[in-house]
Design an enzyme around this catalytic site. Sequence first.
Site: not given
Length: 253
Positions: A159, A163
Amino acid sequence: MIDAVGNPQSLLVLGGTSDIALTTARKYAENQPLRIILADRPEESERLNSAAEQLRKTGSEVEILTFDARKPETHAEVIEKAFAGGDVDVTLIAFGVQGDNEKGWTDFEAARAVADINYVAPVGLGVLLANKLKKQGHGSIAVMCSPAGERARRSNFVYGSSKGGLDVFYTGLTYALEEHGVKVTVIRPNFVHTKLTTGMKPPPMAQTPEQVADCIIDGVAKGKEQVYAPGQMRWVMTALRHVPRALFRKLPI
């Protein structure tokens, strides 16, 4: 156009059922009715319709568009439809997935889903929006990034990597669009109590959608390039970036 006291007259939300996005839209609408375009997946139509009805009670004009992050071939059409009704003062890019980190680094499709939704789609949309806003000569983009993208952590590096790439792209876009009168605000919220984080243990300084929405609205109004929510996270991340790698990897984060 943004009015004399900083209120936008139009808002495009990509990820229109996001808890943070809907709270932001509601706060804008309660301050002053405006034109709102909510865009999200067809399977979210019930929630979108419900949100639209609530927003219309403020006197705002609300339009719903079908938008799927994993269908990039449709994104240009979505942006064209959003701008067909007039200028767009503020665009909020608020879609994303957390994903399972262990599955994310061992399963190809899981990894690709996180990358496609959190990075590939918003970058492509950033290009489309930049072209529209340059011609428009004004407007703001606010994009939901994360402190997780600032340094790789064992617990969420899949993740975080998506990002991190997103953050770099939109941070660079702040420079590229500045001469065209367009502002870009990168939002870096700490853990937020939303449907995305249901079941997860909240860390210190966890935020509510209302708190993050206030940070978004304030950041856009002031033309800030980076916003942490809460603001103290800026100093936490500054400290963590300077922790030696051998020590950092032992931290329980």
